[in-house]
Write a protein that holds these residues in place. Structure first.
Motif, PDB file in Angstrom:
ATOM      1  N   ALA A   1     -55.728 134.356  46.701  1.00  0.00           N
ATOM      2  CA  ALA A   1     -56.969 133.595  46.512  1.00  0.00           C
ATOM      3  C   ALA A   1     -58.182 134.476  46.736  1.00  0.00           C
ATOM      4  O   ALA A   1     -59.195 134.353  46.035  1.00  0.00           O
ATOM      5  CB  ALA A   1     -56.991 132.398  47.460  1.00  0.00           C
ATOM      6  N   ILE A   2     -58.096 135.376  47.681  1.00  0.00           N
ATOM      7  CA  ILE A   2     -59.211 136.267  47.996  1.00  0.00           C
ATOM      8  C   ILE A   2     -59.561 137.153  46.797  1.00  0.00           C
ATOM      9  O   ILE A   2     -60.740 137.326  46.455  1.00  0.00           O
ATOM     10  CB  ILE A   2     -58.871 137.144  49.221  1.00  0.00           C
ATOM     11  CG1 ILE A   2     -58.884 136.288  50.497  1.00  0.00           C
ATOM     12  CG2 ILE A   2     -59.857 138.309  49.356  1.00  0.00           C
ATOM     13  CD1 ILE A   2     -58.328 136.998  51.716  1.00  0.00           C
ATOM     14  N   VAL A   3     -58.548 137.700  46.152  1.00  0.00           N
ATOM     15  CA  VAL A   3     -58.807 138.629  45.040  1.00  0.00           C
ATOM     16  C   VAL A   3     -58.950 137.908  43.708  1.00  0.00           C
ATOM     17  O   VAL A   3     -59.156 138.547  42.667  1.00  0.00           O
ATOM     18  CB  VAL A   3     -57.690 139.704  44.947  1.00  0.00           C
ATOM     19  CG1 VAL A   3     -57.638 140.520  46.221  1.00  0.00           C
ATOM     20  CG2 VAL A   3     -56.336 139.065  44.650  1.00  0.00           C
ATOM     21  N   GLY A   4     -58.835 136.576  43.720  1.00  0.00           N
ATOM     22  CA  GLY A   4     -59.023 135.814  42.494  1.00  0.00           C
ATOM     23  C   GLY A   4     -57.808 135.745  41.599  1.00  0.00           C
ATOM     24  O   GLY A   4     -57.899 135.315  40.442  1.00  0.00           O
ATOM     25  N   GLU A   5     -56.649 136.125  42.134  1.00  0.00           N
ATOM     26  CA  GLU A   5     -55.429 136.084  41.321  1.00  0.00           C
ATOM     27  C   GLU A   5     -54.999 134.643  41.044  1.00  0.00           C
ATOM     28  O   GLU A   5     -54.442 134.342  39.978  1.00  0.00           O
ATOM     29  CB  GLU A   5     -54.319 136.849  42.037  1.00  0.00           C
ATOM     30  CG  GLU A   5     -53.045 136.994  41.231  1.00  0.00           C
ATOM     31  CD  GLU A   5     -52.009 137.857  41.938  1.00  0.00           C
ATOM     32  OE1 GLU A   5     -50.807 137.615  41.733  1.00  0.00           O
ATOM     33  OE2 GLU A   5     -52.410 138.767  42.692  1.00  0.00           O
ATOM     34  N   ILE A   6     -55.213 133.760  42.019  1.00  0.00           N
ATOM     35  CA  ILE A   6     -54.979 132.334  41.828  1.00  0.00           C
ATOM     36  C   ILE A   6     -56.140 131.565  42.454  1.00  0.00           C
ATOM     37  O   ILE A   6     -56.851 132.084  43.320  1.00  0.00           O
ATOM     38  CB  ILE A   6     -53.645 131.861  42.458  1.00  0.00           C
ATOM     39  CG1 ILE A   6     -53.586 132.227  43.943  1.00  0.00           C
ATOM     40  CG2 ILE A   6     -52.461 132.420  41.715  1.00  0.00           C
ATOM     41  CD1 ILE A   6     -52.319 131.745  44.632  1.00  0.00           C
ATOM     42  N   LYS A   7     -56.323 130.334  42.028  1.00  0.00           N
ATOM     43  CA  LYS A   7     -57.408 129.524  42.562  1.00  0.00           C
ATOM     44  C   LYS A   7     -57.052 129.029  43.966  1.00  0.00           C
ATOM     45  O   LYS A   7     -55.875 128.836  44.274  1.00  0.00           O
ATOM     46  CB  LYS A   7     -57.693 128.354  41.632  1.00  0.00           C
ATOM     47  CG  LYS A   7     -58.253 128.783  40.276  1.00  0.00           C
ATOM     48  CD  LYS A   7     -58.550 127.589  39.391  1.00  0.00           C
ATOM     49  CE  LYS A   7     -59.147 128.029  38.062  1.00  0.00           C
ATOM     50  NZ  LYS A   7     -59.441 126.873  37.171  1.00  0.00           N
ATOM     51  N   PRO A   8     -58.056 128.816  44.808  1.00  0.00           N
ATOM     52  CA  PRO A   8     -57.791 128.371  46.177  1.00  0.00           C
ATOM     53  C   PRO A   8     -56.917 127.117  46.265  1.00  0.00           C
ATOM     54  O   PRO A   8     -56.013 127.054  47.107  1.00  0.00           O
ATOM     55  CB  PRO A   8     -59.201 128.110  46.724  1.00  0.00           C
ATOM     56  CG  PRO A   8     -60.062 129.086  45.990  1.00  0.00           C
ATOM     57  CD  PRO A   8     -59.493 129.100  44.602  1.00  0.00           C
ATOM     58  N   ASP A   9     -57.151 126.130  45.400  1.00  0.00           N
ATOM     59  CA  ASP A   9     -56.340 124.913  45.443  1.00  0.00           C
ATOM     60  C   ASP A   9     -54.869 125.231  45.184  1.00  0.00           C
ATOM     61  O   ASP A   9     -53.974 124.733  45.875  1.00  0.00           O
ATOM     62  CB  ASP A   9     -56.832 123.904  44.399  1.00  0.00           C
ATOM     63  CG  ASP A   9     -58.162 123.273  44.772  1.00  0.00           C
ATOM     64  OD1 ASP A   9     -58.797 123.746  45.747  1.00  0.00           O
ATOM     65  OD2 ASP A   9     -58.577 122.321  44.093  1.00  0.00           O
ATOM     66  N   ASP A  10     -54.614 126.057  44.184  1.00  0.00           N
ATOM     67  CA  ASP A  10     -53.232 126.424  43.857  1.00  0.00           C
ATOM     68  C   ASP A  10     -52.616 127.253  44.973  1.00  0.00           C
ATOM     69  O   ASP A  10     -51.416 127.127  45.265  1.00  0.00           O
ATOM     70  CB  ASP A  10     -53.190 127.214  42.544  1.00  0.00           C
ATOM     71  CG  ASP A  10     -53.627 126.379  41.346  1.00  0.00           C
ATOM     72  OD1 ASP A  10     -53.468 125.141  41.400  1.00  0.00           O
ATOM     73  OD2 ASP A  10     -54.134 126.966  40.366  1.00  0.00           O
ATOM     74  N   ALA A  11     -53.433 128.098  45.591  1.00  0.00           N
ATOM     75  CA  ALA A  11     -52.935 128.929  46.681  1.00  0.00           C
ATOM     76  C   ALA A  11     -52.392 128.069  47.821  1.00  0.00           C
ATOM     77  O   ALA A  11     -51.310 128.334  48.363  1.00  0.00           O
ATOM     78  CB  ALA A  11     -54.047 129.843  47.193  1.00  0.00           C
ATOM     79  N   LEU A  12     -53.121 127.018  48.161  1.00  0.00           N
ATOM     80  CA  LEU A  12     -52.677 126.169  49.274  1.00  0.00           C
ATOM     81  C   LEU A  12     -51.508 125.278  48.880  1.00  0.00           C
ATOM     82  O   LEU A  12     -50.635 124.995  49.719  1.00  0.00           O
ATOM     83  CB  LEU A  12     -53.847 125.333  49.782  1.00  0.00           C
ATOM     84  CG  LEU A  12     -54.909 126.131  50.553  1.00  0.00           C
ATOM     85  CD1 LEU A  12     -56.033 125.212  51.025  1.00  0.00           C
ATOM     86  CD2 LEU A  12     -54.303 126.858  51.749  1.00  0.00           C
TER      87      LEU A  12
END
Length: 475
Positions: free
Chosen positions: A446-457
């Motif tokens: 999520a930090i590097v923008g590889e996936i969106k924060p919602d998807d990360a969680l």
């Protein structure tokens, strides 16, 4: 003599200025240590200000008074854990005392790594110092007691909260105040909400575009657990998400099963935190707690969440900090209702961090090590140690004139004493390390923008639950 010892004061090291209480105990220490003359005890800790003080001041002083040599390894956080755990697992006895951070103690207890200090004194009264009194410690000591017996398993050596630091010189500047008012319509003051914090961060990033000044620090290393800790222990609680979002009874992590790790509040928190990166210095995506402290001390950020162990030197040490006399301290910004929950004891607003020294069962010098742990657990050594490392583990330390004087620089000790109850340690999870390992990679993405924060969680919560099933905590 090295610069650190010069900074804490040559006079403190000299026997002539050692406190009367310690001098009164000299004969006891020499007598108690007699059977261990010439022994060497080895310890390992993270290279924090408090640990460096042990290495450079308390260890040598103990050797001088007892004849027991202290070899102390102050190393990186990850190396400390790797070396200590491997030593205890293999029962090799390389280390006689180890640093136990508050959030890992439950794992160590579950694996029976540690010597029972209370029982050791009961079994051998000859090594129980009359000057070592558990009741002198703050309630932080409770984190290092066996939940079943109540016995002490570690001696606290540092404790601190993670406050909101801000640049008083910037916030109090009339011209900047006017520019902020003109730009936002609001008065410039330390933020109490996340929207206010973001607004301030945006303003100072724009204001400082030609000044190497950004609006906030962010402890967002994209390859180090420091990012996991900043989010789950410092940011998520300010949105009302506690204990990493894991239910302490059912061990559910997903919202579908009753957990909070991927709840709406958690997702709002991660989007907020990742969103701050656009107002943070470029080093933020490689910043652990050390780099964040360095960034703030270098004057590169107008505000930030900074571990309290760095508060003293940032505010007072001109040899390392460019913002001496310019640092204010406040409570972290929170969502509506969170502060009230913390005040009522139903939640918390951030991390109460710190650690203790414990003795592994694998130690070959347990009694000599018990003497050392008592030595650093005397009230008489606490004040100068606190001045050097912004750490307080005994209530009496707050009232020492030296501490009161240092507190005038930014009010950190007052905040810790009066509002420390609003902060909390990590949850009592014996599976701490395992969950961290499976969840942290999603935070990095999520930090590097590889996936969106919602998807990360969503993915992190699923992975956490799968791990807890594997470990036998969930069916």
């Amino acid at each position: 003599m090295n610069s650190f010892v010069k900074a804490v004061g040559v006079g403190f090291i000299s026997l002539g200025l050692w406190s009367s209480t310690a001098l009164a105990q000299d004969s006891w220490w020499k007598t108690a240590a007699q059977p261990y003359q010439g022994a060497t005890i080895r310890g390992i800790s993270e290279s924090t200000p408090a640990s460096k003080y042990v290495e450079q001041v308390l260890g040598p002083k103990f050797t001088e008074e007892t004849g027991i040599k202290v070899e102390f390894e102050a190393t990186s956080w990850d190396q400390m854990y790797d070396k200590a755990i491997k030593d205890m697992e293999a029962n090799t006895g390389i280390y006689d005392f180890v640093y136990i951070e508050q959030d890992i103690v439950y794992t160590y207890l579950a694996r029976d790594f540690l010597v029972d200090i209370t029982k050791s004194f009961a079994d051998n009264a000859k090594i129980a110092s009359p000057d070592f009194k558990p009741e002198n410690f703050t309630t932080f000591l409770n984190y290092f007691k066996d939940p079943k017996s109540g016995n002490v398993m570690g001696v606290p050596m540092e404790a601190f909260v993670k406050p909101y630091l801000y640049r008083k010189d910037l916030f109090d500047d009339p011209a900047i105040q006017k520019a902020y008012k003109d730009s936002t319509g609001a008065d410039l003051k330390p933020a109490t909400t996340h929207d206010e914090y973001t607004q301030i961060a945006k303003f100072f990033t724009e204001y400082g575009a030609d000044k190497e000044l950004w609006g906030t620090t962010v402890q967002a290393s994209s390859s180090h657990p420091a990012a996991f800790y900043e989010f789950f222990e410092s940011i998520a609680p300010t949105f009302g998400v506690y204990n990493w979002g894991i239910d302490g009874t059912t061990f559910a992590a997903t919202e579908a099963n009753g957990g909070q790790m991927n709840s709406a509040a958690a997702k709002k928190a991660l989007n907020y935190w990742v969103g701050l990166l656009k107002y943070a210095p470029p080093e933020s995506t490689s910043s652990t707690w050390d780099e964040v402290a360095g960034t703030f001390a270098a004057g590169r950020a107008a505000q930030g969440l900074v571990y309290g162990e760095n508060a003293a030197w940032i505010a007072t040490d001109e040899s390392k900090s460019t913002v001496v006399g310019k640092v204010g301290v406040s409570l972290p910004p929170v969502e509506a209702g969170v502060m009230e929950g913390a005040e009522s004891g139903k939640g918390y607003i951030g991390y109460y961090d710190g650690g203790a020294f414990g003795i592994p069962h694998s130690s070959k010098n347990k009694d000599a090590s018990l003497l050392f742990l008592q030595y650093i657990g005397q009230a008489s050594v606490q004040t100068d140690w606190a001045l050097a490392g912004s750490r307080i583990v005994m209530n009496s330390t707050y009232d020492d004139p030296k501490i009161v004087d240092q507190d005038k620089k930014n009010g950190y000790y007052t905040l810790m004493r009066e509002d420390g109850k609003l902060f909390a340690g990590a949850p009592p999870f014996p599976f701490h390390s395992q969950v961290l390992q499976v969840v942290a990679p999603f935070i990095y993405k999520a930090i590097v923008g590889e996936i969106k924060p919602d998807d990360a969680l969503d993915q992190a919560a699923t992975a956490a639950e799968a791990e807890l099933v594997k470990l036998g905590y969930r069916k």
